[in-house]
Design a protein around this motif. Structure first.
Motif, PDB file in Angstrom:
ATOM      1  N   UNK A 341       0.825  -1.216   0.000  1.00 29.78           N
ATOM      2  CA  UNK A 341       0.000   0.000   0.000  1.00 29.78           C
ATOM      3  C   UNK A 341       0.855   1.260   0.000  1.00 29.78           C
ATOM      4  N   UNK A 342       0.520   2.162  -0.912  1.00 24.74           N
ATOM      5  CA  UNK A 342       1.276   3.405  -1.035  1.00 24.74           C
ATOM      6  C   UNK A 342       2.304   3.394  -2.147  1.00 24.74           C
ATOM      7  N   UNK A 343       2.559   2.214  -2.747  1.00 22.09           N
ATOM      8  CA  UNK A 343       3.474   2.133  -3.889  1.00 22.09           C
ATOM      9  C   UNK A 343       2.654   2.104  -5.171  1.00 22.09           C
ATOM     10  N   UNK A 344       2.985   3.006  -6.103  1.00 23.72           N
ATOM     11  CA  UNK A 344       2.324   3.103  -7.397  1.00 23.72           C
ATOM     12  C   UNK A 344       3.377   2.969  -8.492  1.00 23.72           C
ATOM     13  N   UNK A 345       2.950   2.517  -9.650  1.00 21.94           N
ATOM     14  CA  UNK A 345       3.865   2.356 -10.788  1.00 21.94           C
ATOM     15  C   UNK A 345       3.320   3.086 -12.014  1.00 21.94           C
ATOM     16  N   UNK A 346       4.223   3.662 -12.787  1.00 20.70           N
ATOM     17  CA  UNK A 346       3.902   4.243 -14.095  1.00 20.70           C
ATOM     18  C   UNK A 346       5.124   4.010 -14.977  1.00 20.70           C
ATOM     19  N   UNK A 347       5.133   2.899 -15.687  1.00 21.02           N
ATOM     20  CA  UNK A 347       6.317   2.501 -16.444  1.00 21.02           C
ATOM     21  C   UNK A 347       5.902   1.492 -17.514  1.00 21.02           C
ATOM     22  N   UNK A 348       6.883   0.956 -18.245  1.00 19.75           N
ATOM     23  CA  UNK A 348       6.614  -0.099 -19.216  1.00 19.75           C
ATOM     24  C   UNK A 348       6.065   0.372 -20.544  1.00 19.75           C
ATOM     25  N   UNK A 349       6.222   1.658 -20.867  1.00 18.83           N
ATOM     26  CA  UNK A 349       5.653   2.190 -22.109  1.00 18.83           C
ATOM     27  C   UNK A 349       6.531   1.920 -23.329  1.00 18.83           C
ATOM     28  N   UNK A 350       7.687   1.381 -23.144  1.00 19.84           N
ATOM     29  CA  UNK A 350       8.686   1.141 -24.181  1.00 19.84           C
ATOM     30  C   UNK A 350       8.902   2.406 -25.005  1.00 19.84           C
ATOM     31  N   UNK A 351       8.770   2.342 -26.335  1.00 19.25           N
ATOM     32  CA  UNK A 351       9.054   3.512 -27.161  1.00 19.25           C
ATOM     33  C   UNK A 351       7.892   4.464 -27.329  1.00 19.25           C
ATOM     34  N   UNK A 352       6.780   4.212 -26.639  1.00 19.15           N
ATOM     35  CA  UNK A 352       5.586   5.044 -26.812  1.00 19.15           C
ATOM     36  C   UNK A 352       5.360   6.008 -25.656  1.00 19.15           C
ATOM     37  N   UNK A 353       6.329   6.120 -24.755  1.00 20.32           N
ATOM     38  CA  UNK A 353       6.122   6.899 -23.546  1.00 20.32           C
ATOM     39  C   UNK A 353       5.801   8.361 -23.779  1.00 20.32           C
ATOM     40  N   UNK A 354       6.434   8.978 -24.776  1.00 15.09           N
ATOM     41  CA  UNK A 354       6.159  10.393 -25.042  1.00 15.09           C
ATOM     42  C   UNK A 354       4.689  10.576 -25.400  1.00 15.09           C
ATOM     43  N   UNK A 355       4.216   9.762 -26.329  1.00 16.45           N
ATOM     44  CA  UNK A 355       2.842   9.900 -26.766  1.00 16.45           C
ATOM     45  C   UNK A 355       1.828   9.535 -25.705  1.00 16.45           C
ATOM     46  N   UNK A 356       2.148   8.541 -24.865  1.00 15.31           N
ATOM     47  CA  UNK A 356       1.198   8.055 -23.873  1.00 15.31           C
ATOM     48  C   UNK A 356       1.265   8.816 -22.550  1.00 15.31           C
ATOM     49  N   UNK A 357       2.225   9.706 -22.402  1.00 16.42           N
ATOM     50  CA  UNK A 357       2.480  10.329 -21.103  1.00 16.42           C
ATOM     51  C   UNK A 357       1.295  11.122 -20.577  1.00 16.42           C
ATOM     52  N   UNK A 358       0.673  11.938 -21.429  1.00 14.96           N
ATOM     53  CA  UNK A 358      -0.394  12.817 -20.944  1.00 14.96           C
ATOM     54  C   UNK A 358      -1.545  12.018 -20.350  1.00 14.96           C
ATOM     55  N   UNK A 359      -1.954  10.950 -21.024  1.00 15.24           N
ATOM     56  CA  UNK A 359      -3.050  10.128 -20.515  1.00 15.24           C
ATOM     57  C   UNK A 359      -2.610   9.279 -19.337  1.00 15.24           C
ATOM     58  N   UNK A 360      -1.344   8.864 -19.324  1.00 11.80           N
ATOM     59  CA  UNK A 360      -0.838   8.081 -18.194  1.00 11.80           C
ATOM     60  C   UNK A 360      -0.889   8.892 -16.910  1.00 11.80           C
TER      61      UNK A 360
END
Length: 394
Positions: A341-360
């Motif tokens: 509890x209290x640990x969150x993740x935001x990773x694993x986007x590979x080469x799409x991270x720039x495009x997916x960042x705003x929605x992530x």
């Protein structure tokens, strides 16, 4: 005063999460062991794409991000002023081409599947493709135009997002390595251990990109996120209009979706506002080996010239590589870790991270605050087999 939440990683994903959390009224501190946007983000091309994703969860996240990016950047320009909020947003569209008869039918099938879920994917004749890109090879057998594809400057995007965090009372600490987390008597996250001591907080977001697996293991909740290396060539400035949009060969989609650890290259050619042309792309899983392989660069150059003959003889200004965060099932990891509890993740986007960042960033903030998310979070959950037991699938 201690922050509500600490985001570990000052790349574009960490920056987007921090911005969205701070916009929700939370006090945020961002930590990075190096500098702002100095890792995967600095090695990115700035792609905001829907063209390379088959119908499914990642495409839905990409569509939400494509809608959000221009509005978010406009709002931040209003909030921060144009000097602090410039990300070189270009809604210039993309062009995907087949250069063999065998590739034409699969490209048309892929585009039809995307159109069925609402993506603008306009099939073109080779002659129409040449009107959009006059310097394109005349060996094109089929083409699809994606007007929704866009581009931004990834480092500027990350610094803009972090400027908003600072403006709202948050803090960004470069050169501060996170070594793990502390827990309270109930077993919840109570802080982040750094070389400068423990920073108390109620929650921590693991946005460490290809290093997210290492941080998760140190926190006591391992996940499978592996580095996948890519190389890019940058030409010297060319006359305006030499390459007008992002153009790539249809085999790029297959390379993105592949789980093969061996080297794969596909042709991607894209202009920048500065007049340079970015040439990619390569993918291989070699750990964190930073060796510059001339054979890979030569292959990228050869394929780029085949797609745009005008590039023959154009000087290459530099080459660079980076590590992308790869999850074995090719989906990002976004959300709370049920094991800690209290640990969150935001990773694993590979080469799409720039495009997916705003929605992530928006999705993570919605989940954290209890708001109704725009995108279904279930496919990105942390406790899915590929992430928790992914070593066997990798």
């Amino acid at each position: 005063m201690s922050p509500d939440i600490v985001v570990v990683g000052a790349g574009v994903i960490g920056a987007a999460c921090a911005e969205a959390l701070s916009a929700s009224g939370l006090k945020v501190t961002v930590l990075d062991r190096a500098g702002i946007a100095g890792g995967t983000t600095a090695a990115g091309e700035g792609n905001v794409l829907v063209s390379d994703k088959a119908p499914g969860p990642e495409l839905e996240l990409a569509r939400a991000s494509r809608r959000r990016w221009p509005d978010l950047l406009a709002a931040l320009r209003e909030e921060l002023g144009p000097t602090l909020a410039e990300a070189e947003w270009e809604a210039k569209g993309g062009l995907v081409v087949a250069t063999t008869e065998e590739a034409a039918a699969p490209l048309a099938h892929f585009a039809a599947a995307q159109r069925a879920v609402g993506i603008s994917a306009d099939e073109l004749t080779p002659e129409a493709a040449a009107q959009l890109e006059p310097h394109l090879t005349r060996g094109v057998t089929a083409a699809v135009h994606y007007p929704e594809d866009a581009q931004l400057q990834p480092v500027l995007a990350a610094t803009t997002l972090l400027a908003a965090v600072r403006a709202r009372g948050g803090e960004v600490r470069a050169g501060t390595a996170a070594r793990g987390v502390t827990r309270d008597a109930a077993g919840r996250v109570s802080g982040v251990r750094t070389d400068d001591g423990t920073l108390a907080c109620r929650a921590v977001v693991n946005a460490c990109g290809p290093w997210a697996g290492s941080f998760a293991a140190r926190a006591g909740a391992p996940i499978t996120v592996l580095p996948r290396r890519g190389m890019i060539l940058v030409t010297g400035p060319l006359p305006a209009g030499t390459v007008r949009r992002k153009v790539y060969d249809a085999d790029y989609v297959g390379a993105v979706a592949s789980s093969d650890a061996d080297l794969q290259t596909s042709t991607v050619v894209e202009s920048t506002r500065a007049g340079t042309v970015l040439i990619g792309s390569s993918r291989e899983r070699v750990g964190f080996d930073e060796t510059v392989r001339v054979d890979v660069l030569r292959e990228l150059a050869r394929k780029a010239v085949a797609l745009f003959p005008v590039l023959a003889g154009v000087p290459v200004m530099r080459a660079y590589g980076g590590f992308r965060p790869y999850a074995p099932d090719h989906l990002p990891v976004i959300g709370a870790d049920p094991r800690l509890p209290g640990l969150w993740h935001a990773t694993g986007h590979e080469g799409a991270g720039i495009g997916l960042a705003a929605a992530t960033g928006r999705l993570l903030a919605d989940l954290y605050t209890g708001a109704v998310p725009e995108v279904d979070p279930e496919p990105f959950r942390v406790d899915r087999p590929a992430v928790i037991e992914g070593e066997r699938a990798a």
